[in-house]
Design a protein around this motif. Sequence first.
Motif, PDB file in Angstrom:
ATOM      1  N   MET A   1     -16.238  -5.142  21.187  1.00 18.61           N
ATOM      2  CA  MET A   1     -14.963  -5.646  20.660  1.00 18.61           C
ATOM      3  C   MET A   1     -14.846  -7.125  20.984  1.00 18.61           C
ATOM      4  SD  MET A   1     -11.061  -4.430  21.544  1.00 18.61           S
ATOM      5  CE  MET A   1     -11.382  -2.795  20.917  1.00 18.61           C
ATOM      6  N   THR A   2     -14.358  -7.925  20.029  1.00 18.72           N
ATOM      7  CA  THR A   2     -14.196  -9.346  20.257  1.00 18.72           C
ATOM      8  C   THR A   2     -12.953  -9.603  21.080  1.00 18.72           C
ATOM      9  OG1 THR A   2     -12.933  -9.614  18.225  1.00 18.72           O
ATOM     10  CG2 THR A   2     -15.317  -9.842  18.060  1.00 18.72           C
ATOM     11  N   LEU A   5      -8.618  -9.778  19.299  1.00 25.61           N
ATOM     12  CA  LEU A   5      -7.777  -8.692  18.799  1.00 25.61           C
ATOM     13  C   LEU A   5      -6.329  -9.031  19.113  1.00 25.61           C
ATOM     14  CD1 LEU A   5      -7.773  -5.875  17.501  1.00 25.61           C
ATOM     15  CD2 LEU A   5      -7.868  -4.914  19.798  1.00 25.61           C
ATOM     16  N   SER A   9      -2.697  -6.747  14.501  1.00 26.63           N
ATOM     17  CA  SER A   9      -3.701  -5.732  14.175  1.00 26.63           C
ATOM     18  C   SER A   9      -3.336  -4.393  14.800  1.00 26.63           C
ATOM     19  CB  SER A   9      -5.081  -6.181  14.674  1.00 26.63           C
ATOM     20  OG  SER A   9      -5.506  -7.347  14.008  1.00 26.63           O
ATOM     21  N   GLU A  44     -10.740  -4.581  11.629  1.00 26.43           N
ATOM     22  CA  GLU A  44     -12.074  -3.976  11.658  1.00 26.43           C
ATOM     23  C   GLU A  44     -13.147  -5.015  11.968  1.00 26.43           C
ATOM     24  OE1 GLU A  44     -11.639  -0.056   8.821  1.00 26.43           O
ATOM     25  OE2 GLU A  44     -12.045  -1.971   7.845  1.00 26.43           O
ATOM     26  N   GLN A  46     -12.580  -7.561  13.834  1.00 28.45           N
ATOM     27  CA  GLN A  46     -12.374  -7.890  15.241  1.00 28.45           C
ATOM     28  C   GLN A  46     -13.044  -6.876  16.165  1.00 28.45           C
ATOM     29  OE1 GLN A  46      -8.099  -8.022  15.233  1.00 28.45           O
ATOM     30  NE2 GLN A  46      -8.005 -10.243  14.984  1.00 28.45           N
ATOM     31  N   VAL A  47     -12.952  -5.598  15.821  1.00 28.76           N
ATOM     32  CA  VAL A  47     -13.522  -4.568  16.694  1.00 28.76           C
ATOM     33  C   VAL A  47     -14.965  -4.244  16.336  1.00 28.76           C
ATOM     34  CG1 VAL A  47     -11.261  -3.548  17.094  1.00 28.76           C
ATOM     35  CG2 VAL A  47     -12.695  -2.634  15.285  1.00 28.76           C
ATOM     36  N   LEU A  51     -12.051   1.460  11.232  1.00 25.08           N
ATOM     37  CA  LEU A  51     -10.889   2.038  11.908  1.00 25.08           C
ATOM     38  C   LEU A  51     -10.241   3.153  11.090  1.00 25.08           C
ATOM     39  CD1 LEU A  51      -9.246  -1.248  13.241  1.00 25.08           C
ATOM     40  CD2 LEU A  51     -10.622   0.396  14.523  1.00 25.08           C
ATOM     41  N   ALA A  64     -12.359   5.375  16.723  1.00 26.67           N
ATOM     42  CA  ALA A  64     -11.998   4.038  17.200  1.00 26.67           C
ATOM     43  C   ALA A  64     -10.564   3.701  16.824  1.00 26.67           C
ATOM     44  CB  ALA A  64     -12.963   2.998  16.626  1.00 26.67           C
ATOM     45  N   LEU A  68      -7.412   2.938  19.377  1.00 28.01           N
ATOM     46  CA  LEU A  68      -6.690   1.675  19.273  1.00 28.01           C
ATOM     47  C   LEU A  68      -5.199   1.925  19.053  1.00 28.01           C
ATOM     48  CD1 LEU A  68      -7.524  -1.288  19.406  1.00 28.01           C
ATOM     49  CD2 LEU A  68      -7.599  -1.308  16.912  1.00 28.01           C
TER      50      LEU A  68
END
Length: 318
Positions: A1-2, A5, A9, A44, A46-47, A51, A64, A68
């Motif tokens: 994951m970046t 986030l 989101s 999506e 970002q992760v 999703l 996922a 989240l």
Amino acid sequence: MTDDLDLASLRVVRALADTGTITAAAALLGYSQPAVSQQLRRAERQVGQPLVLRAGRGVALTEAGQRLAAHAVHVQAALDAARQDLDDLGGVATGRVTLAGFPSASSTIVPDVLSRLRDRHPGLTVDYVEAEPPEALARLRDGSADVAVTFSHGDAPAAERDLDGLLHRASFFDRTVLAVPAAHPFARGDAFASLAHERWIGGCPRCRGHLLATCAAAGFEPEIVLETDNALAVLGLVAAGLGVALLPGLSLVSAAVPPGVRVVELDDGLARIVHVVHGRGGDRVPSVRAVLDALGHVDGGSLGLVPAGPEVPTGTPG
């Protein structure tokens, strides 16, 4: 994951979890459908994984996405607490809070709460929105409400429980009553199954679950000939001899029962349970704590409500 986030989101994913469609999520958030789709694609990226998956006309969250969405509740609550802790350093007098409640609470429980808050915290801004329980819970999850007054029917847990990051506290029992024409022979203690051949006035398809469950437990399916969620309209229809109906006692507090209607109290096990709900940790926020305190001082007895004990009674009609 970046690392980028963001809350937008999280809110979109939570709204999709609550509503199941992009159209409904957009309506809940006040966004356009393209904006929700764009934010979802951004989330999506970002992760780094999908999703949601298409499911008929709606969407279903992937694992996922589900994880989240669960985190979104806690993140929103933490941000709200941080914001209000900083904004309200001078105390609850400068805070702002949103309360959601179901329709029959709007003319009974809510005025008591708002009046108490006005007297004790005149600087507190309280927004009120009327919402049935599913919408009220969705508002808590997406951050557009801070406290909700909701209800449920049937089996319920002990006085307090934590579900998906929302703390539910059973506060009152609201007795269910049967509205029948004045000359109808049904009396308290009679077998509910004796009503199997009656014509029924039911709520909208989304709101008639309690009627269907109660009749099913008594061994029959009701013939629903009219539908309305307006208690005054229900009483008028019953007075005209057009059917019989189940109503929550709270709905009769501010509604005059016409001469042609007789109200019969049913078994305690058919009562609905009135809950106060807020996000986990919300009671640490000064404005939320003020609303919870006001709700805790509601005079339920004057409204025909029974305080909820450590256990909620259950039962089925005879």
